[in-house]
Design an enzyme around this catalytic site. Structure first.
Site, mmCIF file in Angstrom:
data_model
loop_
_atom_site.group_PDB
_atom_site.id
_atom_site.type_symbol
_atom_site.label_atom_id
_atom_site.label_comp_id
_atom_site.label_asym_id
_atom_site.label_seq_id
_atom_site.Cartn_x
_atom_site.Cartn_y
_atom_site.Cartn_z
ATOM 1 N N GLY A 17 0.780 -1.225 0.000
ATOM 2 C CA GLY A 17 0.000 0.000 0.000
ATOM 3 C C GLY A 17 0.811 1.274 0.000
ATOM 4 O O GLY A 17 1.837 1.396 -0.677
ATOM 5 N N GLY A 19 2.635 2.658 2.390
ATOM 6 C CA GLY A 19 3.984 2.517 2.941
ATOM 7 C C GLY A 19 4.959 1.983 1.919
ATOM 8 O O GLY A 19 6.094 2.469 1.793
ATOM 9 N N ASP A 70 5.637 -6.392 15.131
ATOM 10 C CA ASP A 70 4.233 -6.230 15.499
ATOM 11 C C ASP A 70 4.154 -4.977 16.369
ATOM 12 O O ASP A 70 4.624 -4.974 17.514
ATOM 13 C CB ASP A 70 3.729 -7.458 16.259
ATOM 14 C CG ASP A 70 2.231 -7.420 16.501
ATOM 15 O OD1 ASP A 70 1.670 -6.307 16.581
ATOM 16 O OD2 ASP A 70 1.622 -8.500 16.618
ATOM 17 N N TYR A 164 -12.585 4.491 15.181
ATOM 18 C CA TYR A 164 -11.557 4.730 14.160
ATOM 19 C C TYR A 164 -11.148 6.195 14.143
ATOM 20 O O TYR A 164 -9.947 6.518 14.099
ATOM 21 C CB TYR A 164 -12.084 4.308 12.794
ATOM 22 C CG TYR A 164 -11.107 4.533 11.664
ATOM 23 C CD1 TYR A 164 -9.877 3.889 11.653
ATOM 24 C CD2 TYR A 164 -11.407 5.396 10.609
ATOM 25 C CE1 TYR A 164 -8.969 4.086 10.615
ATOM 26 C CE2 TYR A 164 -10.517 5.597 9.570
ATOM 27 C CZ TYR A 164 -9.293 4.950 9.572
ATOM 28 O OH TYR A 164 -8.402 5.163 8.544
#
Length: 275
Positions: A17, A19, A70, A164
């Site tokens: 995407g 990044g 992570d 969100y």
């Protein structure tokens, strides 16, 4: 400065995407890039890994350091920053791109999704900045660029997806705080957000909210990020920027090359309106 040649970047969420697009644009300049993301092995439903992007970076003339991380865990963030600094010889730019999304009202949002969005979005942005700042302070024209929207406290931006919005606005608040806090250390902080929806793997999970055919490709955000990061040092400090506006300042006024379908009017992003 019109190039990122030799600059040392750490980009989160860089396995696909936006990044990935930012990493590849920087690679064309000969940048040195830590590719930080969770996906180390091929995913059955999502494209890209840290290793596939690293290979592309090096094919374009950049240097790549793939780092599995992570972002929900502080020890992994600290280790990722330490490894990036060791392998790159320091750090000049941090790009906080990684993000989790779930668009639903309060009672339809499982608390696990709330925790994921706040862990990956605002918490990881803060934690990554916290780990990187001492190294950025020793960098060349250091900058923290965060992929987060402009702030508008009108209730309509919260009503449809409160959890969100809170998490993404928290990322933008990090930008505003750092722009003042880190100014004495010479570190600039800004945010960047797309004018339209962007065709990414995350977008394809949002059927009913967006029309992929009316999206733009991630390269438009990457070009805007490049323009910000190669601008005069600290001129962009504290700004919450829109990709289209940034590119217009560079003389671009035709964005059709970035459209998934140039025949269709692009769909405005969830956090923006027509004005």
């Amino acid at each position: 400065m019109s190039t990122l040649e030799g600059k040392r970047l750490l980009i989160t969420g860089a396995s696909r995407g936006i990044g990935e697009a930012i990493a590849l644009r920087a690679a064309r300049d000969g940048a040195r890039i830590a590719i930080v993301a969770k996906t180390e092995a091929p995913h059955p439903k999502l494209p890209g890994t840290i290793h596939s992007v690293a290979s592309q970076v090096e094919a374009l003339g950049g240097q790549a350091v793939p780092i599995a991380c992570d972002l929900r865990f502080q020890d992994q963030i600290d280790s990722a920053v330490a490894l990036a600094v060791d392998r790159l010889g320091g750090l000049d730019i941090l790009v906080n791109n990684a993000s989790a999304i779930f668009l639903a009202g309060t009672t339809d949002t499982p608390i696990e999704r709330f925790d994921l969005m706040h862990g990956v979005n605002v918490r990881a942005t803060f934690a990554m900045g916290r780990a990187a700042i001492p190294h950025l302070a020793e960098g060349r024209d250091p900058h923290i660029l965060t992929l987060s929207p402009p702030l508008d406290l009108s209730p309509r931006w919260f009503a449809a997806h409160l959890a969100y919005t809170m998490s993404k606005y928290g990322m933008s608040m990090c930008t505003l705080g750092w722009s003042a806090e880190l100014l004495p250390q010479g570190i600039a902080a800004s945010s960047l957000w797309p004018r339209t929806v962007i065709d990414t793997a995350a977008l394809r999970l949002l059927e009913g909210f967006v029309d992929r055919n009316r999206a733009r490709r991630p390269e438009i955000v990457a070009e805007a990020a490049h323009a910000i990061l190669t601008d005069r040092p600290r001129r962009r400090n504290g700004e919450l920027l829109i990709d289209e506006d940034v590119l217009r300042e560079t003389g671009v006024d035709d964005f059709s090359e970035y459209a998934v379908d140039p025949e269709l009017e692009p769909q405005i992003d969830l956090f923006l309106d027509e004005t």
